[in-house]
Motif scaffolding. Structure first.
Motif, PDB file in Angstrom:
ATOM      1  N   ASN A   6      34.737  -1.981 -70.776  1.00 20.91           N
ATOM      2  CA  ASN A   6      33.329  -1.680 -70.499  1.00 20.91           C
ATOM      3  C   ASN A   6      33.128  -0.649 -69.401  1.00 20.91           C
ATOM      4  O   ASN A   6      32.022  -0.128 -69.233  1.00 20.91           O
ATOM      5  N   ASN A   7      34.187  -0.358 -68.643  1.00 24.86           N
ATOM      6  CA  ASN A   7      34.056   0.678 -67.619  1.00 24.86           C
ATOM      7  C   ASN A   7      33.730   2.039 -68.244  1.00 24.86           C
ATOM      8  O   ASN A   7      33.065   2.863 -67.617  1.00 24.86           O
ATOM      9  N   PHE A   8      34.181   2.251 -69.484  1.00 22.11           N
ATOM     10  CA  PHE A   8      33.887   3.514 -70.147  1.00 22.11           C
ATOM     11  C   PHE A   8      32.388   3.666 -70.415  1.00 22.11           C
ATOM     12  O   PHE A   8      31.877   4.786 -70.492  1.00 22.11           O
ATOM     13  N   LEU A   9      31.686   2.569 -70.548  1.00 21.82           N
ATOM     14  CA  LEU A   9      30.249   2.633 -70.780  1.00 21.82           C
ATOM     15  C   LEU A   9      29.487   3.041 -69.526  1.00 21.82           C
ATOM     16  O   LEU A   9      28.313   3.409 -69.596  1.00 21.82           O
ATOM     17  N   LYS A  10      30.166   2.970 -68.376  1.00 19.60           N
ATOM     18  CA  LYS A  10      29.524   3.377 -67.126  1.00 19.60           C
ATOM     19  C   LYS A  10      29.578   4.881 -66.901  1.00 19.60           C
ATOM     20  O   LYS A  10      28.865   5.406 -66.038  1.00 19.60           O
ATOM     21  N   LEU A  11      30.445   5.556 -67.638  1.00 17.69           N
ATOM     22  CA  LEU A  11      30.572   7.004 -67.451  1.00 17.69           C
ATOM     23  C   LEU A  11      29.268   7.711 -67.755  1.00 17.69           C
ATOM     24  O   LEU A  11      28.496   7.286 -68.628  1.00 17.69           O
ATOM     25  N   GLN A  12      29.020   8.789 -67.041  1.00 22.64           N
ATOM     26  CA  GLN A  12      27.856   9.600 -67.330  1.00 22.64           C
ATOM     27  C   GLN A  12      27.969  10.170 -68.736  1.00 22.64           C
ATOM     28  O   GLN A  12      29.067  10.329 -69.288  1.00 22.64           O
ATOM     29  N   LYS A  13      26.838  10.504 -69.337  1.00 20.27           N
ATOM     30  CA  LYS A  13      26.799  10.867 -70.750  1.00 20.27           C
ATOM     31  C   LYS A  13      27.797  11.949 -71.104  1.00 20.27           C
ATOM     32  O   LYS A  13      28.511  11.856 -72.099  1.00 20.27           O
ATOM     33  N   ASN A  14      27.852  13.005 -70.306  1.00 17.78           N
ATOM     34  CA  ASN A  14      28.734  14.124 -70.606  1.00 17.78           C
ATOM     35  C   ASN A  14      29.591  14.477 -69.399  1.00 17.78           C
ATOM     36  O   ASN A  14      29.141  14.389 -68.253  1.00 17.78           O
ATOM     37  N   TYR A  15      30.836  14.877 -69.658  1.00 12.82           N
ATOM     38  CA  TYR A  15      31.645  15.524 -68.640  1.00 12.82           C
ATOM     39  C   TYR A  15      30.929  16.817 -68.251  1.00 12.82           C
ATOM     40  O   TYR A  15      30.323  17.498 -69.090  1.00 12.82           O
ATOM     41  N   LEU A  16      30.970  17.182 -66.969  1.00 11.79           N
ATOM     42  CA  LEU A  16      30.175  18.292 -66.439  1.00 11.79           C
ATOM     43  C   LEU A  16      30.275  19.549 -67.294  1.00 11.79           C
ATOM     44  O   LEU A  16      29.262  20.159 -67.653  1.00 11.79           O
ATOM     45  N   PHE A  17      31.486  19.959 -67.623  1.00  7.94           N
ATOM     46  CA  PHE A  17      31.652  21.236 -68.307  1.00  7.94           C
ATOM     47  C   PHE A  17      31.245  21.160 -69.772  1.00  7.94           C
ATOM     48  O   PHE A  17      30.924  22.167 -70.384  1.00  7.94           O
ATOM     49  N   VAL A  18      31.232  19.952 -70.344  1.00  4.62           N
ATOM     50  CA  VAL A  18      30.671  19.769 -71.683  1.00  4.62           C
ATOM     51  C   VAL A  18      29.161  19.957 -71.627  1.00  4.62           C
ATOM     52  O   VAL A  18      28.561  20.610 -72.496  1.00  4.62           O
ATOM     53  N   GLU A  19      28.527  19.412 -70.594  1.00  2.00           N
ATOM     54  CA  GLU A  19      27.079  19.576 -70.418  1.00  2.00           C
ATOM     55  C   GLU A  19      26.712  21.044 -70.289  1.00  2.00           C
ATOM     56  O   GLU A  19      25.747  21.529 -70.912  1.00  2.00           O
ATOM     57  N   ILE A  20      27.487  21.784 -69.503  1.00  2.00           N
ATOM     58  CA  ILE A  20      27.217  23.211 -69.331  1.00  2.00           C
ATOM     59  C   ILE A  20      27.386  23.940 -70.664  1.00  2.00           C
ATOM     60  O   ILE A  20      26.542  24.774 -71.048  1.00  2.00           O
ATOM     61  N   ALA A  21      28.460  23.632 -71.379  1.00  2.00           N
ATOM     62  CA  ALA A  21      28.711  24.295 -72.662  1.00  2.00           C
ATOM     63  C   ALA A  21      27.581  24.045 -73.642  1.00  2.00           C
ATOM     64  O   ALA A  21      27.159  24.960 -74.380  1.00  2.00           O
ATOM     65  N   GLN A  22      27.046  22.836 -73.669  1.00  2.00           N
ATOM     66  CA  GLN A  22      25.954  22.521 -74.581  1.00  2.00           C
ATOM     67  C   GLN A  22      24.683  23.278 -74.208  1.00  2.00           C
ATOM     68  O   GLN A  22      23.970  23.789 -75.088  1.00  2.00           O
ATOM     69  N   ARG A  23      24.411  23.383 -72.923  1.00  2.00           N
ATOM     70  CA  ARG A  23      23.217  24.113 -72.498  1.00  2.00           C
ATOM     71  C   ARG A  23      23.333  25.607 -72.801  1.00  2.00           C
ATOM     72  O   ARG A  23      22.369  26.250 -73.218  1.00  2.00           O
ATOM     73  N   VAL A  24      24.522  26.150 -72.583  1.00  2.00           N
ATOM     74  CA  VAL A  24      24.736  27.570 -72.867  1.00  2.00           C
ATOM     75  C   VAL A  24      24.652  27.830 -74.369  1.00  2.00           C
ATOM     76  O   VAL A  24      24.064  28.829 -74.808  1.00  2.00           O
ATOM     77  N   ALA A  25      25.215  26.929 -75.166  1.00 10.54           N
ATOM     78  CA  ALA A  25      25.158  27.089 -76.622  1.00 10.54           C
ATOM     79  C   ALA A  25      23.718  27.089 -77.112  1.00 10.54           C
ATOM     80  O   ALA A  25      23.350  27.882 -77.997  1.00 10.54           O
ATOM     81  N   LYS A  26      22.906  26.218 -76.546  1.00  6.73           N
ATOM     82  CA  LYS A  26      21.488  26.172 -76.928  1.00  6.73           C
ATOM     83  C   LYS A  26      20.787  27.478 -76.558  1.00  6.73           C
ATOM     84  O   LYS A  26      19.996  28.034 -77.332  1.00  6.73           O
ATOM     85  N   TYR A  27      21.088  27.996 -75.369  1.00  9.12           N
ATOM     86  CA  TYR A  27      20.477  29.256 -74.941  1.00  9.12           C
ATOM     87  C   TYR A  27      20.910  30.403 -75.856  1.00  9.12           C
ATOM     88  O   TYR A  27      20.096  31.240 -76.250  1.00  9.12           O
ATOM     89  N   LYS A  28      22.187  30.436 -76.201  1.00  5.49           N
ATOM     90  CA  LYS A  28      22.683  31.491 -77.080  1.00  5.49           C
ATOM     91  C   LYS A  28      22.075  31.399 -78.475  1.00  5.49           C
ATOM     92  O   LYS A  28      21.820  32.417 -79.125  1.00  5.49           O
ATOM     93  N   GLU A  29      21.842  30.188 -78.936  1.00  3.08           N
ATOM     94  CA  GLU A  29      21.205  30.013 -80.234  1.00  3.08           C
ATOM     95  C   GLU A  29      19.783  30.579 -80.220  1.00  3.08           C
ATOM     96  O   GLU A  29      19.337  31.197 -81.186  1.00  3.08           O
ATOM     97  N   GLU A  30      19.101  30.387 -79.105  1.00  8.90           N
ATOM     98  CA  GLU A  30      17.727  30.875 -78.981  1.00  8.90           C
ATOM     99  C   GLU A  30      17.667  32.352 -78.630  1.00  8.90           C
ATOM    100  O   GLU A  30      16.662  33.027 -78.880  1.00  8.90           O
ATOM    101  N   HIS A  31      18.751  32.877 -78.001  1.00 10.13           N
ATOM    102  CA  HIS A  31      18.814  34.282 -77.581  1.00 10.13           C
ATOM    103  C   HIS A  31      20.161  34.862 -78.017  1.00 10.13           C
ATOM    104  O   HIS A  31      21.038  35.119 -77.181  1.00 10.13           O
ATOM    105  N   PRO A  32      20.348  35.041 -79.335  1.00  8.51           N
ATOM    106  CA  PRO A  32      21.673  35.438 -79.847  1.00  8.51           C
ATOM    107  C   PRO A  32      22.171  36.779 -79.329  1.00  8.51           C
ATOM    108  O   PRO A  32      23.389  37.024 -79.341  1.00  8.51           O
ATOM    109  N   ASP A  33      21.278  37.647 -78.877  1.00  7.35           N
ATOM    110  CA  ASP A  33      21.705  38.970 -78.406  1.00  7.35           C
ATOM    111  C   ASP A  33      21.908  39.030 -76.890  1.00  7.35           C
ATOM    112  O   ASP A  33      22.229  40.092 -76.352  1.00  7.35           O
TER     113      ASP A  33
END
Length: 409
Positions: A6-33
Motif C-alpha cells: 500500500n505504500n505505492f498508493l501513497k506516491l504522488q500521481k506522476n514522477y516529476l519528469f513524467v509530469e513535465i513531459a505530459q505538460r509539454v506534449a499537451k502544449y506541442k499538440e496545441e502549438h505544433p509549430d
C-alpha cells in the motif's frame, strides 16, 4: 487474493519528469509549430567518445566468436573495470578502495533506489531539500516516509538548502539514521566544501548514522578545494556508501552503467544491537536480484580511463560547462539571482517576484518556448526556483538565452 504494498498508493500521481513531459506534449499538440527547446530533463546530447565507440565495437565482435564470447558475468562487475576505477578514480586522490568494495551497476539511479533493500524500514531518513525525487520516492515505496501533508512527508527530516543558508544544510536537531547527500547537488548545482562535508561525516560517526552519498556529478567539479569523493574526508569509510554514474560523466544515459562503493568498514545495527558490515549484505542482495551490467557496456566504461578516453570525455564535460557559463551569465544579465553552473552542469535561479515555480515554468514554455524544471518539483524548499540543464546543444542553449535577452521578463 493478492494484496498490494500500500505504500505505492501513497506516491504522488506522476514522477516529476513524467509530469513535465505530459505538460509539454499537451502544449506541442496545441502549438505544433512552436520551436521548443528542452533544457529541463538532464539527458545528454553529445555523442559517445570515440574511444567508447571503439571499445563497444570490439566487445560486440568478441561476442561473435566462441573463443571470446561472454555470457553471464560476475554480479559485482568484471575485475577489469573495477580495477580501472580503483586506479583512476580513487588512488589519484589518495583514497584506498579495494576492488571488492566496488559494485558495477546499470546506473546510479538503480542503486540509490535499491540500497534500501538491506536497511530496516524503521530507519529515520534525512534528505537535503530540494532533492532528487528518487531518494524520497524509494523511501515512500519502502514505508519509511510516513504520510504526506502539504508537500512534506511525516517521517522524513528535511534539511533546507536555500540562498539564505548558502545551500549548506544544517545538521539535524533530532537523531536520524539515514542521510542522503548529493554533491555537486542535483538540482541546485551547488557544492559542499571540505569542512562542511566533514561536519556530516563526524556527525554520522558520532551517532551511528549512515550517509548515502551521490557523487554522480563529481567529474564536473572545477575547483580544487571541493572534494570529489566523500572518502577524501577522514572517517567516511566507516559511515558512507558512495554512488557514481557514467550517465553524465561519459554520456551513458542510453548505455546505463555506474558503480557503488560499499567499504568493508561501514556497518548498520542488527536487531540484537550488534553492528553488521553492509558490504557482504549488498553483495548478497546483488547476487540474488541483479544479473550484472552487460559485458560490452563494461568494456565501454573501461575505455573512458584510457588516455584517449580521458581526453575525449573531458572535452565533452568542458562543452557542457561552457553551456552552463553561457546560461549563467545570460540569466544574471537578465536580472535573475543565479546559482550553480560553476562546479555542476545545472543552473538554479530564483523566479521573478510575484510568481511561483510552476507559474514561471509556464511562462518559460509559452513565452519563450523553453522547457525547464520547476524547483518545487524537487521539494518544498525548491519553491520559487527553476532548474535548467546545461546538457543541451550549444546552439539550443545560446538560442534560449537569446530569446530571453530579446524579450525580458
Amino acid at each position: 487474493m493478492a494484496t498490494l504494498n500500500n505504500n505505492f498508493l501513497k506516491l504522488q500521481k506522476n514522477y516529476l519528469f513524467v509530469e513535465i513531459a505530459q505538460r509539454v506534449a499537451k502544449y506541442k499538440e496545441e502549438h505544433p509549430d512552436a520551436p521548443v527547446i528542452r533544457l529541463g530533463i538532464g539527458d545528454v546530447t553529445r555523442p559517445l567518445a570515440p574511444a567508447v565507440i571503439e571499445a563497444l565495437h570490439k566487445a560486440v565482435d568478441e561476442q561473435a566468436s566462441s573463443e571470446t564470447f561472454r555470457g553471464y558475468g560476475p554480479e559485482q562487475g568484471y575485475e577489469f573495470l573495477r580495477q580501472a576505477i580503483k586506479d583512476n578514480v580513487f588512488q589519484p586522490r589518495g583514497v584506498e578502495i579495494g576492488i571488492d568494495e566496488i559494485f558495477i551497476n546499470d546506473g546510479a539511479k538503480s542503486d540509490t533506489g535499491n540500497f534500501g533493500d538491506i536497511l530496516g524500514t524503521d530507519n529515520s531518513v534525512l534528505i537535503t531539500d530540494p532533492v532528487y525525487p528518487v531518494y524520497i520516492d524509494s523511501n515512500v515505496m519502502a514505508g519509511r516516509a510516513g504520510d504526506i501533508n502539504e508537500g512534506t512527508w511525516s517521517r522524513i527530516t528535511y534539511a533546507p538548502c536555500t540562498a539564505e543558508n548558502g545551500f549548506v544544510p544544517a545538521l539535524p536537531e533530532k537523531p536520524v539514521d539515514i542521510i542522503y547527500l548529493c554533491y555537486p547537488n542535483n538540482p541546485t548545482g551547488t557544492v559542499l566544501r571540505r569542512e562542511d562535508l566533514k561536519r556530516w561525516v563526524d556527525y554520522a560517526n558520532e551517532t551511528g548514522a549512515l550517509i548515502l552519498y551521490d557523487a554522480a556529478y563529481e567529474a564536473y567539479i572545477r575547483h580544487d578545494d571541493i572534494p570529489r569523493s566523500i572518502y577524501e574526508i577522514e572517517g567516511a569509510k566507516q559511515c558512507a556508501v558512495e554512488f557514481h554514474s557514467y550517465s553524465k560523466t561519459a554520456g551513458f544515459t542510453g548505455l546505463r552503467c555506474g558503480f557503488t562503493v560499499v567499504p568493508k568498514e561501514v556497518t548498520a545495527r542488527a536487531a540484537d544491537g550488534s553492528r553488521v558490515a553492509l558490504n557482504p549484505l549488498w553483495n548478497r542482495r546483488q547476487c540474488t536480484k541483479f544479473n550484472g551490467t552487460p559485458y560490452i557496456v563494461q568494456r565501454a566504461a573501461e575505455a573512458i580511463y584510457s588516455p584517449e578516453g580521458k581526453r575525449q570525455v573531458q572535452e565533452t564535460i568542458d562543452y557542457y560547462m561552457e553551456n552552463a557559463r553561457i546560461m549563467r551569465e545570460a540569466l544574471t544579465a537578465a536580472g535573475l539571482q543565479v546559482f550553480g553552473g560553476e562546479d555542476a552542469p545545472y543552473i538554479w535561479f530564483r523566479v521573478p517576484e510575484g510568481t511561483t515555480s510552476w507559474g514561471f515554468w509556464e511562462t518559460l514554455l509559452t513565452k519563450y518556448n523553453i522547457v525547464s524544471t520547476p524547483g518545487v518539483g524537487f521539494g518544498p524548499s525548491g519553491e520559487g526556483y527553476i532548474r535548467l540543464t546545461a546538457f543541451g546543444s550549444r546552439e539550443e542553449c545560446t538560442e534560449a538565452m537569446r530569446r530571453i535577452a530579446a524579450n525580458p521578463f
